[in-house]
Design a protein around this motif. Structure first.
Motif, PDB file in Angstrom:
ATOM      1  N   ASP A  76      36.691  69.912  86.761  1.00 11.92           N
ATOM      2  CA  ASP A  76      36.186  69.106  85.646  1.00 11.92           C
ATOM      3  C   ASP A  76      36.391  69.790  84.299  1.00 11.92           C
ATOM      4  N   ASP A  77      36.684  71.081  84.302  1.00  8.82           N
ATOM      5  CA  ASP A  77      36.970  71.816  83.067  1.00  8.82           C
ATOM      6  C   ASP A  77      38.450  71.784  82.697  1.00  8.82           C
ATOM      7  N   ALA A  78      39.280  71.175  83.558  1.00 10.62           N
ATOM      8  CA  ALA A  78      40.721  71.107  83.293  1.00 10.62           C
ATOM      9  C   ALA A  78      40.993  70.269  82.046  1.00 10.62           C
ATOM     10  N   LEU A 106      39.019  62.005  83.402  1.00  8.05           N
ATOM     11  CA  LEU A 106      40.201  62.696  83.910  1.00  8.05           C
ATOM     12  C   LEU A 106      40.862  63.507  82.795  1.00  8.05           C
ATOM     13  N   PRO A 107      41.442  64.666  83.138  1.00 10.28           N
ATOM     14  CA  PRO A 107      42.166  65.452  82.142  1.00 10.28           C
ATOM     15  C   PRO A 107      43.529  64.830  81.858  1.00 10.28           C
ATOM     16  N   LEU A 131      37.126  76.773  78.994  1.00 13.33           N
ATOM     17  CA  LEU A 131      35.794  77.247  79.384  1.00 13.33           C
ATOM     18  C   LEU A 131      34.805  76.967  78.262  1.00 13.33           C
ATOM     19  N   PRO A 132      33.805  76.133  78.533  1.00 20.35           N
ATOM     20  CA  PRO A 132      32.758  75.954  77.530  1.00 20.35           C
ATOM     21  C   PRO A 132      32.073  77.296  77.278  1.00 20.35           C
ATOM     22  N   ASP A 133      31.442  77.448  76.119  1.00 24.64           N
ATOM     23  CA  ASP A 133      30.773  78.708  75.780  1.00 24.64           C
ATOM     24  C   ASP A 133      29.817  79.163  76.858  1.00 24.64           C
ATOM     25  N   SER A 134      29.175  78.252  77.536  1.00 25.34           N
ATOM     26  CA  SER A 134      28.220  78.626  78.569  1.00 25.34           C
ATOM     27  C   SER A 134      28.887  79.045  79.866  1.00 25.34           C
ATOM     28  N   GLN A 135      30.232  78.944  79.934  1.00 25.77           N
ATOM     29  CA  GLN A 135      30.937  79.296  81.157  1.00 25.77           C
ATOM     30  C   GLN A 135      31.891  80.451  80.922  1.00 25.77           C
ATOM     31  N   GLY A 136      31.421  81.507  80.345  1.00 31.67           N
ATOM     32  CA  GLY A 136      32.263  82.671  80.109  1.00 31.67           C
ATOM     33  C   GLY A 136      32.753  83.289  81.401  1.00 31.67           C
TER      34      GLY A 136
END
Length: 140
Positions: A76-78, A106-107, A131-136
């Motif tokens: 989902d981060d793609a 969808l990406p 990567l969102p900031d919360s997903q370092g």
């Protein structure tokens, strides 16, 4: 902001098949991950999984997730997905399975038909992930 390129390679014990060529599995640049095209090979054996395109696509999905796990990321981060298929007559069947890989929007995606892939695979997929900031994530 001083960005540094970080290269990450993984082992079969981490769920990622051994490299079939000289490359890093993931290159990180700030909050972006560039994931090398994953093949439909079993991490434990390095062998191509049997069963045709859809079985191979599932193994590629599993291998991609193993590359993303150390960073706390998911499909989902793609941001961008590149799919390589050796048989475009299976395009719609692949798309039906591919849609289930995501829970949100969808990406962006490119799908390329090719005459052959490494190790005799029917499919290969690479990613660009944000990567969102919360997903370092942890350092891999």
């Amino acid at each position: 902001m001083n960005l540094v390129r970080e290269s990450h390679s993984f082992t079969p014990e981490q769920g990622v098949p051994p490299a079939v060529a000289p490359f890093s599995h993931v290159t990180r640049w700030g909050s972006l991950l560039f994931v090398t095209g994953q093949m439909p090979t079993d991490p434990a054996t390095g062998a191509l999984v049997p069963g045709g395109l859809l079985a191979q696509a599932e193994q590629v999905r599993v291998n991609l997730l193993a590359c993303l796990r150390p960073f706390g990321a998911s499909l989902d981060d793609a941001l961008m997905v590149r799919v390589y298929l050796t048989d475009f007559t299976e395009f719609e069947a692949f798309n039906a399975v591919y849609r289930t890989w995501f829970t949100g929007a969808l990406p962006s995606r490119t799908c390329v038909g090719t005459t052959a892939l490494a190790v005799g695979a029917d499919v290969e997929i690479d990613l660009i992930v944000g990567l969102p900031d919360s997903q370092g994530g942890e350092s891999a």
